[in-house]
Scaffold this active site. Structure first.
Site, PDB file in Angstrom:
ATOM      1  N   SER A 136       9.363   6.015 -13.600  1.00 47.94           N
ATOM      2  CA  SER A 136       8.397   7.117 -13.597  1.00 47.94           C
ATOM      3  C   SER A 136       8.198   7.636 -15.008  1.00 47.94           C
ATOM      4  O   SER A 136       9.154   7.767 -15.772  1.00 47.94           O
ATOM      5  CB  SER A 136       8.891   8.266 -12.725  1.00 47.94           C
ATOM      6  OG  SER A 136       8.062   9.395 -12.913  1.00 47.94           O
ATOM      7  N   TYR A 150      14.738  14.020  -9.249  1.00 44.64           N
ATOM      8  CA  TYR A 150      13.957  12.773  -9.201  1.00 44.64           C
ATOM      9  C   TYR A 150      14.047  12.046 -10.542  1.00 44.64           C
ATOM     10  O   TYR A 150      14.293  10.828 -10.598  1.00 44.64           O
ATOM     11  CB  TYR A 150      12.511  13.110  -8.845  1.00 44.64           C
ATOM     12  CG  TYR A 150      11.546  11.968  -8.976  1.00 44.64           C
ATOM     13  CD1 TYR A 150      11.618  10.868  -8.119  1.00 44.64           C
ATOM     14  CD2 TYR A 150      10.537  11.974  -9.946  1.00 44.64           C
ATOM     15  CE1 TYR A 150      10.718   9.811  -8.227  1.00 44.64           C
ATOM     16  CE2 TYR A 150       9.632  10.938 -10.061  1.00 44.64           C
ATOM     17  CZ  TYR A 150       9.732   9.849  -9.202  1.00 44.64           C
ATOM     18  OH  TYR A 150       8.843   8.811  -9.310  1.00 44.64           O
TER      19      TYR A 150
HETATM   20  N1  LIG Z   1       2.421   8.636  -7.437  1.00 46.60           N
HETATM   21  C1  LIG Z   1       2.910   9.027  -8.588  1.00 46.60           C
HETATM   22  O1  LIG Z   1       2.417  10.004  -9.188  1.00 46.60           O
HETATM   23  C2  LIG Z   1       4.063   8.258  -9.219  1.00 46.60           C
HETATM   24  C3  LIG Z   1       4.340   8.498 -10.565  1.00 46.60           C
HETATM   25  C4  LIG Z   1       5.405   7.806 -11.156  1.00 46.60           C
HETATM   26  C5  LIG Z   1       6.138   6.895 -10.429  1.00 46.60           C
HETATM   27  N2  LIG Z   1       5.855   6.679  -9.108  1.00 46.60           N
HETATM   28  C6  LIG Z   1       6.690   5.719  -8.381  1.00 46.60           C
HETATM   29  O2  LIG Z   1       5.841   4.739  -7.830  1.00 46.60           O
HETATM   30  C7  LIG Z   1       6.475   4.140  -6.702  1.00 46.60           C
HETATM   31  C8  LIG Z   1       5.470   4.032  -5.566  1.00 46.60           C
HETATM   32  O3  LIG Z   1       5.094   5.339  -5.161  1.00 46.60           O
HETATM   33  P1  LIG Z   1       3.612   5.709  -4.692  1.00 46.60           P
HETATM   34  O4  LIG Z   1       3.056   6.635  -5.705  1.00 46.60           O
HETATM   35  O5  LIG Z   1       2.850   4.502  -4.329  1.00 46.60           O
HETATM   36  O6  LIG Z   1       3.947   6.603  -3.398  1.00 46.60           O
HETATM   37  P2  LIG Z   1       3.746   6.340  -1.845  1.00 46.60           P
HETATM   38  O7  LIG Z   1       2.309   6.117  -1.518  1.00 46.60           O
HETATM   39  O8  LIG Z   1       4.460   7.484  -1.179  1.00 46.60           O
HETATM   40  O9  LIG Z   1       4.537   4.981  -1.587  1.00 46.60           O
HETATM   41  C9  LIG Z   1       5.935   4.930  -1.497  1.00 46.60           C
HETATM   42  C10 LIG Z   1       6.315   3.643  -0.792  1.00 46.60           C
HETATM   43  O10 LIG Z   1       7.752   3.600  -0.710  1.00 46.60           O
HETATM   44  C11 LIG Z   1       8.101   3.299   0.632  1.00 46.60           C
HETATM   45  N3  LIG Z   1       9.393   3.870   0.993  1.00 46.60           N
HETATM   46  C12 LIG Z   1       9.780   5.168   1.002  1.00 46.60           C
HETATM   47  N4  LIG Z   1      11.023   5.285   1.464  1.00 46.60           N
HETATM   48  C13 LIG Z   1      11.441   4.012   1.762  1.00 46.60           C
HETATM   49  C14 LIG Z   1      12.632   3.468   2.299  1.00 46.60           C
HETATM   50  N5  LIG Z   1      13.686   4.243   2.616  1.00 46.60           N
HETATM   51  N6  LIG Z   1      12.698   2.127   2.480  1.00 46.60           N
HETATM   52  C15 LIG Z   1      11.645   1.325   2.165  1.00 46.60           C
HETATM   53  N7  LIG Z   1      10.498   1.782   1.654  1.00 46.60           N
HETATM   54  C16 LIG Z   1      10.409   3.123   1.462  1.00 46.60           C
HETATM   55  C17 LIG Z   1       6.994   3.894   1.476  1.00 46.60           C
HETATM   56  O11 LIG Z   1       6.888   3.205   2.724  1.00 46.60           O
HETATM   57  P3  LIG Z   1       7.519   3.682   4.113  1.00 46.60           P
HETATM   58  O12 LIG Z   1       7.414   5.172   4.178  1.00 46.60           O
HETATM   59  O13 LIG Z   1       6.648   2.972   5.107  1.00 46.60           O
HETATM   60  O14 LIG Z   1       8.928   3.175   4.120  1.00 46.60           O
HETATM   61  C18 LIG Z   1       5.769   3.578   0.631  1.00 46.60           C
HETATM   62  O15 LIG Z   1       5.314   2.287   0.897  1.00 46.60           O
HETATM   63  C19 LIG Z   1       7.705   4.999  -6.407  1.00 46.60           C
HETATM   64  O16 LIG Z   1       8.863   4.351  -6.882  1.00 46.60           O
HETATM   65  C20 LIG Z   1       7.463   6.277  -7.195  1.00 46.60           C
HETATM   66  O17 LIG Z   1       8.659   6.902  -7.565  1.00 46.60           O
HETATM   67  C21 LIG Z   1       4.818   7.338  -8.494  1.00 46.60           C
END
Ligand SMILES: NC(=O)c1ccc[n+]([C@@H]2O[C@H](COP(=O)([O-])OP(=O)(O)OC[C@H]3O[C@@H](n4cnc5c(N)ncnc54)[C@H](OP(=O)(O)O)[C@@H]3O)[C@@H](O)[C@H]2O)c1
Length: 238
Positions: A136, A150
């Site tokens: 992140s 986080y």
């Molecule tokens: N969005 C942002 O602003 C941002 C910024 C920096 C970094 N990130 C990082 O980007 C990555 C993807 O996040 P995103 O933004 O795409 O958010 P998102 O739409 O909430 O996607 C998160 C994904 O992780 C899965 N997940 C959550 N808990 C899980 C578990 N226990 N086992 C397996 N899968 C799990 C969810 O699927 P299920 O709920 O179906 O399991 C979902 O597919 C994350 O690592 C996040 O920390 C995001």
């Protein structure tokens, strides 16, 4: 690495950055194995893309092993791991509950580590591979209030990812870290606890598709990192 024909595991593929990465990787000709907990969404996307869906809770070591086994059973190996599954937590330090921190630590750090450990022997036996760990941008800028728990999990992931890069270079396994900036996804609606941060005025979030393109570029180039935080906001932290 040329992506066409490669076997790619994407965790957290049921929404956001993971789902977008699955779509661009499918267009590029990857053979996909998609993991997340929400079976219906995962199976719908897998059907659309001709991928294998493996319902997986990435906090469970057994399920992580079954995921990698399923990929090997279906495709004979694994070339690429996108360690993308992750969850946020947004509360002031004084209010962090250890059970919430432990849960996101299990997912953001232990899950990613166990997935790397499970694919390393498989990649080594094929002469190499690519791992992209999704960290992140909050670890590359002064942390906004409430993000410390986080950010701590992602800082731990950064250290593991950098160590893995050094340790696996001789095996032909390129380990890369991406530092996404604020991205439109379900992330801020599915926090483990708390809410926020409030959007900064004038801040334009990235699309999941942009982040997905950069993830695939890292697979192609094997570069160490990609930082998506705008230059003027960088600094501080891990
Ligand atoms: N969005 C942002 O602003 C941002 C910024 C920096 C970094 N990130 C990082 O980007 C990555 C993807 O996040 P995103 O933004 O795409 O958010 P998102 O739409 O909430 O996607 C998160 C994904 O992780 C899965 N997940 C959550 N808990 C899980 C578990 N226990 N086992 C397996 N899968 C799990 C969810 O699927 P299920 O709920 O179906 O399991 C979902 O597919 C994350 O690592 C996040 O920390 C995001």
């Amino acid at each position: 690495m040329e992506i066409s024909g490669k076997v790619m595991i994407i965790t957290g593929a049921s929404s956001g950055i993971g789902a977008a990465t699955a779509r661009v990787a499918a267009e590029a000709g990857a053979r996909l194995v998609l993991a997340a907990r929400r079976k219906d969404r995962l199976e719908a996307l897998a059907e659309e893309l001709g991928a294998l869906a493996v319902t997986t809770d990435m906090r469970d070591p057994e399920q992580i092993h079954r995921l990698v086994e399923a990929a090997v059973d279906r495709y004979g190996g694994v070339d690429v791991l996108i360690n993308n599954a992750g969850q946020g937590l947004h509360v002031p330090l004084e209010e962090i509950r250890v059970e919430d921190l432990a849960s996101i630590m299990q997912l953001n750090v232990y899950g990613a580590l166990l997935a790397m450990q499970a694919v390393i022997p498989v990649m080594r036996s094929r002469g190499g591979g690519s791992i992209v760990n999704v960290s992140s941008g909050t670890t590359r800028m002064p942390s906004p209030a409430g993000a410390s728990a986080y950010a701590a999990t992602k800082a731990a992931l950064n250290t593991l990812s950098q160590a893995a890069r050094a340790e696996l270079a001789d095996d032909g396994i390129a380990v890369s870290t991406i530092y996404p900036f604020v991205t439109v996804s379900e992330f801020h609606d599915t926090l483990r606890a708390g809410s926020g941060p409030r959007p900064r005025p004038g801040l334009v979030p990235d699309t999941a598709e942009r982040v997905a393109d950069v993830i695939l570029d890292l697979v192609r180039t094997g570069d160490a990192e990609a930082v998506l935080v705008p230059e003027h906001l960088r600094g501080g932290s891990a």
